[in-house]
Write a protein that holds these residues in place. Structure first.
Motif, PDB file in Angstrom:
ATOM      1  N   ARG A  80      -2.982  36.839  -0.177  1.00 13.48           N
ATOM      2  CA  ARG A  80      -3.140  35.468   0.317  1.00 13.48           C
ATOM      3  C   ARG A  80      -3.527  34.543  -0.839  1.00 13.48           C
ATOM      4  O   ARG A  80      -3.090  33.379  -0.877  1.00 13.48           O
ATOM      5  CB  ARG A  80      -4.180  35.420   1.440  1.00 13.48           C
ATOM      6  CG  ARG A  80      -4.199  34.038   2.071  1.00 13.48           C
ATOM      7  CD  ARG A  80      -4.794  33.992   3.432  1.00 13.48           C
ATOM      8  NE  ARG A  80      -4.819  32.592   3.888  1.00 13.48           N
ATOM      9  CZ  ARG A  80      -5.633  32.141   4.813  1.00 13.48           C
ATOM     10  NH1 ARG A  80      -6.479  32.959   5.410  1.00 13.48           N
ATOM     11  NH2 ARG A  80      -5.591  30.866   5.155  1.00 13.48           N
ATOM     12  N   LEU A  81      -4.318  35.079  -1.776  1.00 10.84           N
ATOM     13  CA  LEU A  81      -4.644  34.272  -2.954  1.00 10.84           C
ATOM     14  C   LEU A  81      -3.365  33.944  -3.732  1.00 10.84           C
ATOM     15  O   LEU A  81      -3.154  32.800  -4.148  1.00 10.84           O
ATOM     16  CB  LEU A  81      -5.625  35.023  -3.868  1.00 10.84           C
ATOM     17  CG  LEU A  81      -7.089  35.092  -3.426  1.00 10.84           C
ATOM     18  CD1 LEU A  81      -7.892  35.945  -4.398  1.00 10.84           C
ATOM     19  CD2 LEU A  81      -7.703  33.696  -3.322  1.00 10.84           C
ATOM     20  N   ARG A  85      -1.821  30.248  -4.346  1.00 12.57           N
ATOM     21  CA  ARG A  85      -1.466  29.685  -5.658  1.00 12.57           C
ATOM     22  C   ARG A  85      -0.035  29.169  -5.645  1.00 12.57           C
ATOM     23  O   ARG A  85       0.281  28.141  -6.243  1.00 12.57           O
ATOM     24  CB  ARG A  85      -1.598  30.755  -6.750  1.00 12.57           C
ATOM     25  CG  ARG A  85      -3.013  31.179  -7.033  1.00 12.57           C
ATOM     26  CD  ARG A  85      -3.092  31.956  -8.342  1.00 12.57           C
ATOM     27  NE  ARG A  85      -2.409  33.236  -8.330  1.00 12.57           N
ATOM     28  CZ  ARG A  85      -2.985  34.388  -7.995  1.00 12.57           C
ATOM     29  NH1 ARG A  85      -4.254  34.418  -7.639  1.00 12.57           N
ATOM     30  NH2 ARG A  85      -2.310  35.503  -8.023  1.00 12.57           N
ATOM     31  N   GLY A  86       0.831  29.878  -4.965  1.00 14.45           N
ATOM     32  CA  GLY A  86       2.241  29.516  -4.964  1.00 14.45           C
ATOM     33  C   GLY A  86       2.559  28.313  -4.102  1.00 14.45           C
ATOM     34  O   GLY A  86       3.468  27.549  -4.409  1.00 14.45           O
TER      35      GLY A  86
ATOM     36  N   ARG B 315       1.989  35.422 -11.988  1.00 19.88           N
ATOM     37  CA  ARG B 315       0.937  35.583 -10.976  1.00 19.88           C
ATOM     38  C   ARG B 315       0.321  34.223 -10.648  1.00 19.88           C
ATOM     39  O   ARG B 315       0.040  33.931  -9.488  1.00 19.88           O
ATOM     40  CB  ARG B 315      -0.147  36.535 -11.495  1.00 19.88           C
ATOM     41  CG  ARG B 315       0.330  37.959 -11.714  1.00 19.88           C
ATOM     42  CD  ARG B 315       0.299  38.786 -10.437  1.00 19.88           C
ATOM     43  NE  ARG B 315      -1.028  39.271 -10.112  1.00 19.88           N
ATOM     44  CZ  ARG B 315      -1.576  39.162  -8.914  1.00 19.88           C
ATOM     45  NH1 ARG B 315      -0.940  38.564  -7.944  1.00 19.88           N
ATOM     46  NH2 ARG B 315      -2.773  39.644  -8.675  1.00 19.88           N
ATOM     47  N   ALA B 316       0.115  33.381 -11.683  1.00 21.24           N
ATOM     48  CA  ALA B 316      -0.541  32.093 -11.462  1.00 21.24           C
ATOM     49  C   ALA B 316       0.297  31.182 -10.585  1.00 21.24           C
ATOM     50  O   ALA B 316      -0.239  30.388  -9.820  1.00 21.24           O
ATOM     51  CB  ALA B 316      -0.821  31.411 -12.795  1.00 21.24           C
ATOM     52  N   ILE B 317       1.616  31.295 -10.676  1.00 18.77           N
ATOM     53  CA  ILE B 317       2.440  30.392  -9.876  1.00 18.77           C
ATOM     54  C   ILE B 317       2.862  31.032  -8.560  1.00 18.77           C
ATOM     55  O   ILE B 317       3.774  30.561  -7.900  1.00 18.77           O
ATOM     56  CB  ILE B 317       3.672  29.894 -10.658  1.00 18.77           C
ATOM     57  CG1 ILE B 317       4.550  31.075 -11.053  1.00 18.77           C
ATOM     58  CG2 ILE B 317       3.251  29.075 -11.866  1.00 18.77           C
ATOM     59  CD1 ILE B 317       5.863  30.638 -11.643  1.00 18.77           C
ATOM     60  N   GLY B 318       2.194  32.117  -8.181  1.00 23.56           N
ATOM     61  CA  GLY B 318       2.369  32.593  -6.810  1.00 23.56           C
ATOM     62  C   GLY B 318       2.957  33.980  -6.631  1.00 23.56           C
ATOM     63  O   GLY B 318       3.181  34.390  -5.502  1.00 23.56           O
ATOM     64  N   ALA B 319       3.231  34.713  -7.732  1.00 21.98           N
ATOM     65  CA  ALA B 319       3.781  36.053  -7.562  1.00 21.98           C
ATOM     66  C   ALA B 319       2.682  37.007  -7.099  1.00 21.98           C
ATOM     67  O   ALA B 319       1.600  37.027  -7.663  1.00 21.98           O
ATOM     68  CB  ALA B 319       4.376  36.550  -8.871  1.00 21.98           C
TER      69      ALA B 319
END
Lengths: 247, 407
Positions: A80-81, A85-86, B315-319
């Motif tokens: 969920r984190l 972020r996405g 990872r930072a942009i949602g992966a």
């Protein structure tokens, strides 16, 4: 009453470095409302980056509460984190952090690949490119772009998913003054026109001066939290459109 | 991410380091190629050996002295006669015998060569299925009168009388003059029939033992019994067994001093032996495939380290962790399956090169079989998965913040 985008209550982040406990964040209470544009300033080691990481859902606080649009982010699972972020957060980095093997358009498209949305991906990428004025650079790779252009691609990547919260960590740290102006202008525009909440870490006074609120950290604590009268800024008008948060 | 996007991400990452990817690919290509080619060649060898044995006829029995037995009696021409004249040999079509006469020094004018001479009964050629190309076979009269006549294998005839009709010609074996009665059709196979000289059993016996007189016992090396058909082979073996036991004065509860085997049994034994060969070759190929897999793991580990920052960005942009895991697993599997496909093609080419090659007088057919190809592909894909798992897990477990800080 509108929910705050970010609400931090007595937030602590403690690192264990060689058996010694170091408090990077030491009891932070902070509320950031929708459509605010906030600068976080402070000396290095003051906890700015740690704060950004926690707010950006990259890191979890050791104690205290983090409410992201009313949701307790401390209870989020790792997935969920990631999704948060996405979908709800856009990151702009000091060193742009574009993937060198991808074109500008492909870099911008990346967040939508990991978190598919109900809007057309290709069109969203084109719009984001147009938004940062790089429509003619869509197929350039990062090494074919100037620093200012790369940061604009970085901003396009951050805004393509229409996040509620835009986090920028020293976005102008690697740029000359002209590019800095452009980038700050772009961030202001996203805040005023698109209604995005913008939180930005900077140590450049002229950059922090572009915001309406400056939070100063020292030793993991909030030293000052100044809200500046909006009249200070020429040409800045608060949009009256309803906020779009956490679609 | 959809499967298509995962694949396209994997391809673009692989394409981003072309040389390295190609070299990694090469490891798998060599592995899969060697598994396929070696196993196909092994299978081909096995096939040509066993088919040659089976071609001799499923209805043939070979009787020889059991050398493991104490005071075993020699097999003699009397045993042959006993089987042939046995009143209950209903399932036996014909009986032949042969005697290895050792090396024959052949001379004809300036030509001198050494070959193998075999003494045979007239039925020998028919029982073995050897056809005459010209002339006549050996006859009962040759056997009785110990005639100095021979039947030549096709190669030997061509070598001795190039461009001429061999039948009716004369040459000497160990200084004694022989007349060529006939020439066999080419037989092939590793028994080297085509290079041999066949003479009457009695002539071979007297040539080996010049003191032998007519009427003496004639030893034989092997008795060949042809059953009326393949299904009667067991019955024919029993009937031959009874006939020789009677001749040797053995009761039925005594263990025989001779052994009866058939071509199916020999083929089976050979197949078991050559199975080991095929497995051995497969293992040799498999080792290089494993080495290829280690190459993939190595390159993936390097890749994860090098792309730590990329992982942090993603990872930072949602992966999600799973997306990163899947990305690296897919890259490893694409490399291994890509290498597998190329190896399959290379293996097929090599196998084709080897099929039709003459080997020990036999046409050697390397077989590119579907099961070997499938096995190699599954193993290659599996190795890619296994090799990719650890690096991918490492990539997925990276802390996004640490990864972003990585230079």
């Amino acid at each position: 009453m509108a929910t705050s985008v970010v609400e931090l209550q007595d937030l602590h982040k403690i690192y264990d470095i060689g058996g010694e406990r170091v408090a990077a964040l030491d009891g932070i209470d902070l509320v950031i409302e929708e459509r605010e544009m906030v600068a976080i300033v402070g000396a290095s080691g003051s906890g700015k980056s740690t704060l950004m990481n926690v707010v950006g859902c990259l890191d979890r606080p050791t104690s205290g509460k983090y409410l992201l649009s009313g949701n307790d982010a401390g209870s989020f699972s790792d997935n969920r984190l990631s999704d948060t972020r996405g979908r709800y957060i856009g990151f702009v980095f000091q060193s742009y952090n574009l993937l060198p093997q991808l074109t500008a358009a492909q870099n911008i498209e990346l967040p939508l690949r990991y978190n598919p949305r109900n809007f057309d991906r290709k069109q969203a990428v084109e719009e984001a490119l147009a938004r940062v004025g790089l429509s003619d650079r869509a197929n350039h790779r990062p090494n074919q772009l100037s620093g200012g252009q790369q940061q604009r691609v970085g901003i396009a990547r951050a805004l393509v998913g229409q996040p509620a919260l835009l986090l920028a960590d020293e976005p102008t740290g690697n740029l000359d003054s002209r590019s800095t102006e452009e980038i700050i202008g772009l961030l202001q525009e996203l805040n005023s026109q698109d209604g995005m909440t913008v939180v930005m870490v900077t140590h450049e006074p002229e950059v922090s001066a572009a915001t309406r609120r400056i939070v100063t950290l020292r030793d993991g604590k909030i030293l000052t939290d100044e809200k500046i009268d909006q009249r200070v800024f020429s040409g800045y008008e608060r949009s009256e459109e309803p906020a779009e948060v956490l679609r | 991410m959809s499967p298509g996007m995962i694949l396209s991400t994997a391809f673009s990452s692989i394409a981003a380091s072309k040389l390295r990817s190609s070299l990694t690919l090469l490891g798998v290509v060599i592995g899969v190629t060697s598994v396929i080619a070696l196993m196909a060649i092994g299978r081909g060898a096995q096939e040509s050996i066993t088919s040659r044995i089976s071609a001799q006829g499923a209805e043939l029995l070979f009787i020889s002295v059991d050398f493991a037995s104490d005071d075993a009696q020699d097999l003699t021409y009397d045993d042959v006669t006993a089987i042939a004249t046995s009143p209950n040999a209903h399932d036996i079509e014909s009986v032949a015998a042969s005697l290895s006469a050792g090396n024959a020094e052949i001379s004809l004018g300036a030509t001198a060569l050494t070959t193998t001479a075999t003494g045979v009964t007239p039925e020998y050629f028919e029982v073995n299925g050897y056809d005459l190309a010209s002339g006549r076979s050996l006859s009962p009269v040759d056997l009785i009168s110990r005639s100095d006549v021979v039947v030549l294998g096709s190669n030997l005839a061509t070598n001795l009388f190039p461009g001429q009709e061999a039948t009716g010609q004369e040459f000497s074996i160990n200084g004694r003059l022989f007349l060529v009665a006939g020439v066999l059709e080419p037989v092939g196979g590793f028994t080297r029939v085509d290079d041999q000289v066949f003479l009457p059993l009695t002539t071979a016996e007297s040539r080996l033992d010049s003191n032998a007189a007519p009427g003496d016992t004639i030893n034989v090396s092997q008795i060949l019994v042809k059953a009326i058909d393949a299904d009667s082979i067991e019955a024919a073996a029993d009937q031959a067994d009874v006939a020789i036991r009677l001749e040797h004065g053995l009761s039925f509860n005594e263990s025989p001093d001779f052994t009866i085997s058939n071509s199916a049994g020999i083929a089976e034994t050979l197949e078991e032996t050559t199975d080991v060969l095929v497995i051995f070759l497969g293992v040799v190929g498999g080792i290089s495939l494993v080495v290829g897999g280690i190459g993939i793991m190595n390159i993936m580990l390097v890749s994860v380290t090098e792309r730590t920052r990329e992982i942090g960005i993603r990872r930072a942009i949602g992966a999600r962790r799973a997306a990163v895991l899947l990305q690296f697993l897919t890259e490893a599997t694409v490399l291994s399956i890509g290498g597998g496909l190329l190896g399959l093609a290379a293996g097929a080419v090599i196998t084709k090169q080897f099929s039709g090659v003459q080997f020990l007088n036999t046409t050697f057919d390397a077989e590119m079989s579907v099961d070997i190809a499938l096995l190699a592909m599954i193993v290659a894909g599996g190795i890619g998965l296994v090799a990719g798992l650890y690096p991918a897990a490492r990539a997925a477990s990276l802390d996004p913040i640490e990864a972003l800080r990585h230079e």
